[in-house]
Design an enzyme around this catalytic site. Structure first.
Site, PDB file in Angstrom:
ATOM      1  N   THR A  85       0.830  -1.208   0.000  1.00  0.00           N
ATOM      2  CA  THR A  85       0.000   0.000   0.000  1.00  0.00           C
ATOM      3  C   THR A  85       0.865   1.259   0.000  1.00  0.00           C
ATOM      4  O   THR A  85       2.023   1.232   0.437  1.00  0.00           O
ATOM      5  CB  THR A  85      -0.908  -0.032   1.260  1.00  0.00           C
ATOM      6  OG1 THR A  85      -1.449   1.260   1.479  1.00  0.00           O
ATOM      7  CG2 THR A  85      -0.130  -0.409   2.515  1.00  0.00           C
ATOM      8  N   GLU A 115       0.303   3.536   2.013  1.00  0.00           N
ATOM      9  CA  GLU A 115       0.255   4.059   3.390  1.00  0.00           C
ATOM     10  C   GLU A 115       1.574   3.894   4.128  1.00  0.00           C
ATOM     11  O   GLU A 115       1.813   4.545   5.138  1.00  0.00           O
ATOM     12  CB  GLU A 115      -0.866   3.382   4.187  1.00  0.00           C
ATOM     13  CG  GLU A 115      -2.175   3.482   3.466  1.00  0.00           C
ATOM     14  CD  GLU A 115      -3.399   3.364   4.345  1.00  0.00           C
ATOM     15  OE1 GLU A 115      -3.306   3.505   5.566  1.00  0.00           O
ATOM     16  OE2 GLU A 115      -4.472   3.120   3.767  1.00  0.00           O
TER      17      GLU A 115
HETATM   18  P1  NAD Z   1      -9.559  -7.333   2.895  1.00  0.00           P
HETATM   19  O1  NAD Z   1      -9.479  -6.986   4.333  1.00  0.00           O
HETATM   20  O2  NAD Z   1     -10.802  -7.058   2.129  1.00  0.00           O
HETATM   21  O3  NAD Z   1      -9.245  -8.875   2.693  1.00  0.00           O
HETATM   22  C1  NAD Z   1      -8.208  -9.531   3.370  1.00  0.00           C
HETATM   23  C2  NAD Z   1      -8.358 -11.027   3.143  1.00  0.00           C
HETATM   24  O4  NAD Z   1      -7.263 -11.684   3.793  1.00  0.00           O
HETATM   25  C3  NAD Z   1      -9.648 -11.620   3.727  1.00  0.00           C
HETATM   26  O5  NAD Z   1     -10.226 -12.519   2.819  1.00  0.00           O
HETATM   27  C4  NAD Z   1      -9.173 -12.350   4.981  1.00  0.00           C
HETATM   28  O6  NAD Z   1      -9.977 -13.467   5.328  1.00  0.00           O
HETATM   29  C5  NAD Z   1      -7.772 -12.786   4.547  1.00  0.00           C
HETATM   30  N1  NAD Z   1      -6.887 -13.005   5.694  1.00  0.00           N
HETATM   31  C6  NAD Z   1      -6.679 -12.155   6.757  1.00  0.00           C
HETATM   32  N2  NAD Z   1      -5.828 -12.730   7.623  1.00  0.00           N
HETATM   33  C7  NAD Z   1      -5.463 -13.930   7.101  1.00  0.00           C
HETATM   34  C8  NAD Z   1      -4.598 -14.963   7.535  1.00  0.00           C
HETATM   35  N3  NAD Z   1      -3.916 -14.888   8.693  1.00  0.00           N
HETATM   36  N4  NAD Z   1      -4.450 -16.063   6.749  1.00  0.00           N
HETATM   37  C9  NAD Z   1      -5.144 -16.162   5.576  1.00  0.00           C
HETATM   38  N5  NAD Z   1      -5.986 -15.231   5.132  1.00  0.00           N
HETATM   39  C10 NAD Z   1      -6.140 -14.113   5.885  1.00  0.00           C
HETATM   40  O7  NAD Z   1      -8.314  -6.598   2.221  1.00  0.00           O
HETATM   41  P2  NAD Z   1      -8.176  -5.922   0.781  1.00  0.00           P
HETATM   42  O8  NAD Z   1      -8.706  -4.543   0.851  1.00  0.00           O
HETATM   43  O9  NAD Z   1      -8.670  -6.862  -0.260  1.00  0.00           O
HETATM   44  O10 NAD Z   1      -6.592  -5.806   0.681  1.00  0.00           O
HETATM   45  C11 NAD Z   1      -5.822  -6.869   0.130  1.00  0.00           C
HETATM   46  C12 NAD Z   1      -4.354  -6.487   0.166  1.00  0.00           C
HETATM   47  O11 NAD Z   1      -4.153  -5.280  -0.564  1.00  0.00           O
HETATM   48  C13 NAD Z   1      -3.815  -6.210   1.571  1.00  0.00           C
HETATM   49  O12 NAD Z   1      -2.515  -6.742   1.638  1.00  0.00           O
HETATM   50  C14 NAD Z   1      -3.794  -4.697   1.669  1.00  0.00           C
HETATM   51  O13 NAD Z   1      -2.783  -4.274   2.547  1.00  0.00           O
HETATM   52  C15 NAD Z   1      -3.485  -4.319   0.228  1.00  0.00           C
HETATM   53  N6  NAD Z   1      -3.969  -3.015  -0.224  1.00  0.00           N
HETATM   54  C16 NAD Z   1      -5.271  -2.666  -0.038  1.00  0.00           C
HETATM   55  C17 NAD Z   1      -5.744  -1.453  -0.528  1.00  0.00           C
HETATM   56  C18 NAD Z   1      -7.195  -1.060  -0.391  1.00  0.00           C
HETATM   57  O14 NAD Z   1      -7.554   0.063  -0.756  1.00  0.00           O
HETATM   58  N7  NAD Z   1      -8.081  -1.918   0.089  1.00  0.00           N
HETATM   59  C19 NAD Z   1      -4.869  -0.579  -1.180  1.00  0.00           C
HETATM   60  C20 NAD Z   1      -3.528  -0.976  -1.353  1.00  0.00           C
HETATM   61  C21 NAD Z   1      -3.100  -2.197  -0.879  1.00  0.00           C
HETATM   62  P1  TYD Z   2     -10.407   4.215   4.535  1.00  0.00           P
HETATM   63  O1  TYD Z   2     -11.421   3.847   3.501  1.00  0.00           O
HETATM   64  O2  TYD Z   2     -10.491   3.606   5.883  1.00  0.00           O
HETATM   65  O3  TYD Z   2      -8.984   3.944   3.868  1.00  0.00           O
HETATM   66  P2  TYD Z   2      -7.503   4.372   4.383  1.00  0.00           P
HETATM   67  O4  TYD Z   2      -7.548   4.703   5.802  1.00  0.00           O
HETATM   68  O5  TYD Z   2      -6.773   3.109   4.120  1.00  0.00           O
HETATM   69  O6  TYD Z   2      -7.085   5.503   3.502  1.00  0.00           O
HETATM   70  O7  TYD Z   2     -10.437   5.786   4.724  1.00  0.00           O
HETATM   71  C1  TYD Z   2     -10.283   6.657   3.627  1.00  0.00           C
HETATM   72  C2  TYD Z   2     -10.318   8.066   4.137  1.00  0.00           C
HETATM   73  O8  TYD Z   2     -11.635   8.330   4.638  1.00  0.00           O
HETATM   74  C3  TYD Z   2      -9.386   8.300   5.306  1.00  0.00           C
HETATM   75  O9  TYD Z   2      -8.868   9.624   5.203  1.00  0.00           O
HETATM   76  C4  TYD Z   2     -10.280   8.190   6.529  1.00  0.00           C
HETATM   77  C5  TYD Z   2     -11.608   8.679   6.020  1.00  0.00           C
HETATM   78  N1  TYD Z   2     -12.814   8.082   6.622  1.00  0.00           N
HETATM   79  C6  TYD Z   2     -13.858   8.911   7.075  1.00  0.00           C
HETATM   80  O10 TYD Z   2     -13.782  10.148   6.975  1.00  0.00           O
HETATM   81  N2  TYD Z   2     -14.960   8.330   7.608  1.00  0.00           N
HETATM   82  C7  TYD Z   2     -15.074   6.982   7.736  1.00  0.00           C
HETATM   83  O11 TYD Z   2     -16.114   6.513   8.281  1.00  0.00           O
HETATM   84  C8  TYD Z   2     -14.014   6.143   7.267  1.00  0.00           C
HETATM   85  C9  TYD Z   2     -14.093   4.658   7.389  1.00  0.00           C
HETATM   86  C10 TYD Z   2     -12.896   6.746   6.709  1.00  0.00           C
END
Ligand code: NAD
Ligand code: TYD
Length: 336
Positions: A123, A125
């Site tokens: 990420t 972040e």
């Molecule tokens: P999510 O929370 O929706 O899904 C995570 C998945 O991992 C779930 O299916 C959960 O059951 C599984 N999991 C958690 N712990 C586990 C364990 N110990 N063993 C096996 N499975 C396990 O997450 P997401 O939003 O799909 O993110 C996926 C990846 O992408 C993460 O590594 C996250 O850091 C990265 N990422 C997410 C975003 C975003 O905007 N969501 C952006 C950049 C990177």
């Molecule tokens: P989020 O979707 O949790 O993603 P991330 O923290 O990984 O960026 O949050 C996106 C932005 O929105 C972040 O600045 C926090 C803000 N936010 C709110 O203002 N209200 C909410 O209820 C949530 C979940 C996030």
């Protein structure tokens, strides 16, 4: 080719599995997922009987399960993580366990199993917070500066992946992507939380002054970037993935969603700010564009419309999530 996808029952992992099987019908995928609160097999309902798809319920920290899942696998695509910043502030332990210990377990097993490519999903972040109103962006040489327990645990996992490449020669790649949105997005994150709250007639909580800026990428664009890195990426390299839309702060984003859904700004509720809330993220993705020819195909406005439609058409999917454990989390996060 045989892929092991970890965390494939989550938001991005499930989208990736759908994308990959559609575009590589000759390959097969094993999905190893613990099915935490964020894992949902309904995300994979449409491909559950595909002969090229196998599901294993298991923890990436369990070396025995990981070793057997990785047997005969060519490529590992590692999504599994605890992924929500607010939950990491409530309790960091599962983040350290899964994101750090789990990644280490996978790396050890990947070495033993002579994996040809270990791709780690990370990420933006991990790079900390940029100033508002600056033009600065993160790029592949930006130093790590994680500021939440989530970001710190992801940074640790990135470092481990790089160390296993340098020290042991494990063929790794890493992608650091900005905030994704789209189908199957768990409704604890801002965009699906806003859409589903509006559909339920509830207010949309905005943290602090709402001026925090995120870079929003439609999940399919992220999946295409990962696929491209698997096909053409250089071993040992990191690629940044982000959107081409103008910057937008949380308040502007929520206003946009409300407008698209025919609601007024009075549906916004300002709530207490997230501790250590990163002010601004921005991504320079010129490396993946120049080296691999990737750029986003979707823009924020049309992809948001599509996403809103998806949530309208899949009420059953998110209604089930929003009952039970989610309610307890919501109360604690927003009303305690
Ligand atoms: P999510 O929370 O929706 O899904 C995570 C998945 O991992 C779930 O299916 C959960 O059951 C599984 N999991 C958690 N712990 C586990 C364990 N110990 N063993 C096996 N499975 C396990 O997450 P997401 O939003 O799909 O993110 C996926 C990846 O992408 C993460 O590594 C996250 O850091 C990265 N990422 C997410 C975003 C975003 O905007 N969501 C952006 C950049 C990177
Ligand atoms: P989020 O979707 O949790 O993603 P991330 O923290 O990984 O960026 O949050 C996106 C932005 O929105 C972040 O600045 C926090 C803000 N936010 C709110 O203002 N209200 C909410 O209820 C949530 C979940 C996030």
């Amino acid at each position: 080719m045989k892929l092991l996808v970890t965390g494939g029952a989550g938001f991005i992992g499930a989208n990736f599995i759908h994308y990959y099987l559609k575009n590589h019908s000759e390959d097969s995928i094993i999905n190893l997922d613990k099915l935490t609160y964020a894992g949902n097999l309904a995300n994979l309902e449409a491909i559950k009987d595909n002969p090229n798809y196998t599901f294993i319920k298991g923890d990436i920290c369990d070396r025995r399960i990981v070793d057997s899942a990785m047997n005969d696998v060519d490529v590992v695509v590692h999504f599994a993580a605890e992924s929500h910043v607010d939950r990491s502030i409530i309790d960091a332990s599962p983040f350290i366990h899964t994101n750090v210990v789990g990644t280490h377990t996978l790396l050890e097993s990947a070495l033993k199993n002579n994996i040809k490519r270990f791709h780690h999903i990370s990420t933006d972040e991990v790079f900390g917070s940029l100033e508002l109103n600056s033009t600065e962006k993160f790029n592949e040489s930006t130093g790590y500066d994680p500021r939440s327990p989530y970001a710190a645990s992801k940074a640790a996992s990135d470092h481990l992946v790089r160390a296993y490449n340098i020290t042991y020669g494990l063929p790794t790649t890493i992608s650091n992507c900005s905030n994704n949105f789209g189908p199957f997005h768990f409704p604890e994150k801002l965009i699906p939380l806003a859409i589903t709250n509006i559909l339920e007639g509830k207010k949309v909580p905005v943290y602090g002054d709402g001026k925090n800026v995120r870079d929003w990428l439609y999940v399919e664009d992220h999946c295409r970037a990962i696929d491209l890195i698997l096909q053409k990426g250089t071993i040992g390299e990191t690629y940044f993935v982000g959107s081409s839309d103008p910057e937008i702060n949380n308040l502007e984003l929520v206003r946009k969603i409300l407008k698209l859904m025919g609601k007024s700004e009075s549906e916004i509720e300002f709530v207490k700010d997230r501790p250590g809330h990163d002010r601004r993220y921005a991504i320079d993705w010129s490396k993946i564009k120049t080296e691999l020819g990737w750029e986003p195909k979707h823009n924020l406005d049309s992809a948001l419309e599509e996403t809103i439609e998806w949530f309208k058409n899949n009420e059953d999917w998110w209604q089930k999530i929003k009952s039970g454990e989610y309610q307890r989390y919501y109360e604690k996060q927003y009303y305690s």
